[in-house]
Write a protein that holds these residues in place. Structure first.
Motif, PDB file in Angstrom:
ATOM      1  N   ILE A 306      63.836  17.821  47.181  1.00 52.07           N
ATOM      2  CA  ILE A 306      62.803  17.772  48.220  1.00 52.07           C
ATOM      3  C   ILE A 306      62.359  19.197  48.543  1.00 52.07           C
ATOM      4  N   CYS A 307      61.083  19.441  48.476  1.00 47.59           N
ATOM      5  CA  CYS A 307      60.440  20.745  48.717  1.00 47.59           C
ATOM      6  C   CYS A 307      61.240  21.895  48.121  1.00 47.59           C
ATOM      7  N   GLY A 308      61.565  21.767  46.831  1.00 46.41           N
ATOM      8  CA  GLY A 308      62.323  22.794  46.139  1.00 46.41           C
ATOM      9  C   GLY A 308      61.480  23.550  45.130  1.00 46.41           C
ATOM     10  N   ILE A 309      62.149  24.377  44.335  1.00 51.34           N
ATOM     11  CA  ILE A 309      61.512  25.135  43.251  1.00 51.34           C
ATOM     12  C   ILE A 309      62.197  24.716  41.963  1.00 51.34           C
ATOM     13  N   GLY A 310      61.434  24.097  41.073  1.00 55.81           N
ATOM     14  CA  GLY A 310      62.027  23.540  39.862  1.00 55.81           C
ATOM     15  C   GLY A 310      62.592  24.578  38.928  1.00 55.81           C
ATOM     16  N   ASP A 311      61.921  25.736  38.842  1.00 57.15           N
ATOM     17  CA  ASP A 311      62.391  26.794  37.950  1.00 57.15           C
ATOM     18  C   ASP A 311      62.559  28.076  38.755  1.00 57.15           C
ATOM     19  N   PHE A 312      63.652  28.165  39.507  1.00 57.84           N
ATOM     20  CA  PHE A 312      63.900  29.368  40.303  1.00 57.84           C
ATOM     21  C   PHE A 312      64.347  30.485  39.375  1.00 57.84           C
ATOM     22  N   ASN A 313      63.674  31.637  39.476  1.00 56.44           N
ATOM     23  CA  ASN A 313      63.960  32.736  38.549  1.00 56.44           C
ATOM     24  C   ASN A 313      64.602  33.948  39.213  1.00 56.44           C
ATOM     25  N   GLY A 314      64.979  33.796  40.483  1.00 54.11           N
ATOM     26  CA  GLY A 314      65.629  34.905  41.163  1.00 54.11           C
ATOM     27  C   GLY A 314      64.703  35.726  42.018  1.00 54.11           C
ATOM     28  N   SER A 315      63.386  35.585  41.811  1.00 55.39           N
ATOM     29  CA  SER A 315      62.444  36.392  42.586  1.00 55.39           C
ATOM     30  C   SER A 315      61.398  35.567  43.315  1.00 55.39           C
ATOM     31  N   ASN A 316      61.327  34.262  43.034  1.00 52.92           N
ATOM     32  CA  ASN A 316      60.254  33.465  43.621  1.00 52.92           C
ATOM     33  C   ASN A 316      60.688  32.628  44.817  1.00 52.92           C
ATOM     34  N   LEU A 317      61.720  33.087  45.546  1.00 57.43           N
ATOM     35  CA  LEU A 317      62.131  32.382  46.763  1.00 57.43           C
ATOM     36  C   LEU A 317      61.121  32.616  47.870  1.00 57.43           C
ATOM     37  N   VAL A 318      60.675  33.861  47.993  1.00 61.80           N
ATOM     38  CA  VAL A 318      59.661  34.202  48.999  1.00 61.80           C
ATOM     39  C   VAL A 318      58.533  34.957  48.304  1.00 61.80           C
ATOM     40  N   GLY A 319      57.428  35.077  48.992  1.00 62.60           N
ATOM     41  CA  GLY A 319      56.314  35.809  48.413  1.00 62.60           C
ATOM     42  C   GLY A 319      55.329  34.885  47.729  1.00 62.60           C
ATOM     43  N   GLU A 320      54.533  35.432  46.870  1.00 59.40           N
ATOM     44  CA  GLU A 320      53.464  34.682  46.229  1.00 59.40           C
ATOM     45  C   GLU A 320      53.997  33.729  45.171  1.00 59.40           C
ATOM     46  N   TYR A 321      53.287  32.638  45.025  1.00 60.30           N
ATOM     47  CA  TYR A 321      53.618  31.622  44.023  1.00 60.30           C
ATOM     48  C   TYR A 321      53.594  32.225  42.619  1.00 60.30           C
ATOM     49  N   GLU A 322      54.592  31.874  41.810  1.00 59.54           N
ATOM     50  CA  GLU A 322      54.648  32.313  40.421  1.00 59.54           C
ATOM     51  C   GLU A 322      54.570  31.084  39.515  1.00 59.54           C
ATOM     52  N   PRO A 323      53.541  30.991  38.686  1.00 62.73           N
ATOM     53  CA  PRO A 323      53.395  29.814  37.805  1.00 62.73           C
ATOM     54  C   PRO A 323      54.559  29.679  36.831  1.00 62.73           C
ATOM     55  N   LEU A 324      54.831  28.457  36.429  1.00 65.29           N
ATOM     56  CA  LEU A 324      55.872  28.180  35.449  1.00 65.29           C
ATOM     57  C   LEU A 324      55.476  28.769  34.097  1.00 65.29           C
ATOM     58  N   LYS A 325      56.372  29.530  33.498  1.00 60.75           N
ATOM     59  CA  LYS A 325      56.077  30.177  32.224  1.00 60.75           C
ATOM     60  C   LYS A 325      56.550  29.368  31.020  1.00 60.75           C
ATOM     61  N   ASP A 326      57.621  28.601  31.191  1.00 62.48           N
ATOM     62  CA  ASP A 326      58.221  27.929  30.036  1.00 62.48           C
ATOM     63  C   ASP A 326      58.673  26.517  30.413  1.00 62.48           C
ATOM     64  N   ALA A 327      57.917  25.530  29.986  1.00 59.77           N
ATOM     65  CA  ALA A 327      58.231  24.135  30.321  1.00 59.77           C
ATOM     66  C   ALA A 327      59.549  23.678  29.716  1.00 59.77           C
ATOM     67  N   SER A 328      59.998  24.358  28.681  1.00 56.30           N
ATOM     68  CA  SER A 328      61.204  23.901  27.979  1.00 56.30           C
ATOM     69  C   SER A 328      62.468  24.014  28.829  1.00 56.30           C
ATOM     70  N   VAL A 329      62.390  24.725  29.985  1.00 54.62           N
ATOM     71  CA  VAL A 329      63.578  24.827  30.849  1.00 54.62           C
ATOM     72  C   VAL A 329      63.971  23.455  31.384  1.00 54.62           C
ATOM     73  N   PHE A 330      63.054  22.482  31.312  1.00 51.44           N
ATOM     74  CA  PHE A 330      63.341  21.134  31.804  1.00 51.44           C
ATOM     75  C   PHE A 330      63.684  20.165  30.670  1.00 51.44           C
ATOM     76  N   LYS A 331      63.807  20.686  29.463  1.00 51.30           N
ATOM     77  CA  LYS A 331      63.997  19.822  28.294  1.00 51.30           C
ATOM     78  C   LYS A 331      65.219  18.920  28.419  1.00 51.30           C
ATOM     79  N   GLU A 332      66.334  19.462  28.916  1.00 48.94           N
ATOM     80  CA  GLU A 332      67.584  18.699  28.974  1.00 48.94           C
ATOM     81  C   GLU A 332      67.568  17.599  30.036  1.00 48.94           C
ATOM     82  N   ILE A 333      66.619  17.664  30.983  1.00 56.14           N
ATOM     83  CA  ILE A 333      66.592  16.642  32.051  1.00 56.14           C
ATOM     84  C   ILE A 333      65.319  15.812  32.005  1.00 56.14           C
TER      85      ILE A 333
END
Length: 405
Positions: A306-333
């Motif tokens: 719920i209201c989470g970040i699907g691909d947290f990269n260590g820097s996108n918790l606060v600040g400007e939105y960062e688009p997803l760079k690699d869809a394959s991070v969700f491959k296993e799920i």
């Protein structure tokens, strides 16, 4: 408001003086709190008068209930007053020695916690209640409790459902500790039960082992009597310590490993159905939910971020939105049953993070992903609070418990 609460076995001392006039003692006053979708509130005060009360003259102005907020007494709004034969909030009055004073759970001072915006942290501290008799109360035996200016403090606090969660402190092999609450279902022999892991948000961090179960319905939604009757399950609610700097704590060490080891020990120790392990998390817990299922795709039968970040990269918790760079991070799920929730106007976690995750899973061929996005202005009190409608979504709850590996 009808809470339908019975507190079994609660011992409240009565008055035993032989005098015809008595005074209410502080040991006779209990506060009942209730966890609502947006957090815990003071819901009722129950006074034990020792003998059956003459209820014919009881009115809402027979009492005054106050709570101390920032060092000052604040009046709570009384919505209903009646007698009962047990320490319980009831649909109708019954003859008995207890006077139930129901409170308006929507009034200004109903909340039991205070939120510190600077620290982004809630503390459960608004429990300093008093009750004052403003009119005489009589028992049917003729004993009078005279009106008085004395403020009787509460001596007991009862929180239904939450009180059924066992408190614990887990320590793993590395010495890292984590407080947690565990709810156990009423069990039958030779039967296994699903487990819901609940990951709290940033406001519920701390060392009290309370806020993660009273800050909202994230844990109690799965443990309330109606839900347990339909879907008996274990509910595990760990709590992360509050650090000065706000980070994505469920993804970091030692928190992640300690929490995961606690989960594994709980699964092994209790009669948990390993084909029906679920994880639900909100906000920072939503980040943690995406993180834990990506790391353990074979463990969970379903997830509700719920209201989470699907691909947290260590820097996108606060600040400007960062688009997803690699869809394959969700491959296993991509084939895991997931139901994500977010509000379009979430001011803290950009809704595009959930959209990106859902779209990526669909692009990978996933067909088990579900997504609910609440339109702008529909989530109150603010767009970030999408867990309020999400946890009340009966379709989602039924869907979750229907999932199995």
């Amino acid at each position: 408001m009808v809470l339908g609460i019975f507190v079994g076995g609660l011992a409240l001392s009565g008055c035993s003086s032989e005098s015809k006039d008595k005074a209410l003692k502080e040991s006779d006053v209990t506060l009942i709190t209730n966890v609502l979708p947006d957090g815990e509130v003071g819901a009722a005060v129950i006074c034990d008068f020792g003998d059956t009360i003459d209820s014919s003259k009881l009115t809402k102005d027979s009492f005054k209930v106050e709570v101390e907020v920032n060092g000052k007494p604040k009046k709570r709004t009384i919505s209903k007053v009646y007698t009962n034969n047990k320490v319980a909030v009831s649909e109708s009055s019954k003859e008995g020695q207890y006077v139930v004073i129901e409170l308006d759970t929507k009034d200004e001072y109903a909340s039991t916690s205070t939120f510190n915006e600077e620290k982004f942290l809630s503390t459960r501290d608004n429990l300093d209640y008093t009750v004052t008799l403003t009119k005489e109360v009589k028992t049917k035996e003729g004993i009078a409790y005279k009106a008085s200016e004395k403020k009787n403090k509460i001596s007991n606090v009862v929180t239904p459902v939450v009180d059924d969660f066992k408190k614990g402190v887990y320590q793993d092999a590395s010495g890292s500790k984590m407080q947690y609450r565990l709810f156990e279902p009423k069990k039958e022999p030779n039967k296994k039960y699903p487990l819901v892991l609940f990951l709290h948000g940033s406001g519920e961090r701390g060392n009290d082992n309370y806020m993660q179960v009273v800050g909202n319905e994230g844990a109690v939604a799965w443990a309330n009597p109606q839900q347990q009757k339909k879907n008996p399950a274990y509910v595990l609610a760990p709590q992360v310590k509050a650090a000065e700097k706000l980070t994505a704590y469920w993804t970091e060490e030692p928190n992640y490993t300690t929490m995961f080891n606690l989960l594994k020990e709980t699964i092994d120790k209790y009669d948990v159905d390993k084909n029906r392990i679920y994880v639900v998390g909100m906000s920072n817990g939503g980040i943690g939910t995406w993180n834990i299922i990506k790391k353990n795709p074979d463990l969970f039968a379903a997830a509700v971020p719920i209201c989470g970040i699907g691909d947290f990269n260590g820097s996108n918790l606060v600040g400007e939105y960062e688009p997803l760079k690699d869809a394959s991070v969700f491959k296993e799920i991509k084939d895991m049953p997931i139901w994500a929730f977010h509000a379009e106007d979430d001011p803290l976690v950009d809704v595009r993070y959930s959209r990106d995750a859902v779209n990526a899973i669909k692009e990978l061929g996933g067909s088990s992903i579900k997504y609910t996005e609440y339109p702008k202005g529909t989530v109150k009190p603010m767009g970030h609070s999408s867990w309020i409608p999400a946890l009340q979504d009966k379709e989602m709850v039924n869907w979750l418990f229907n999932q199995s590996k």
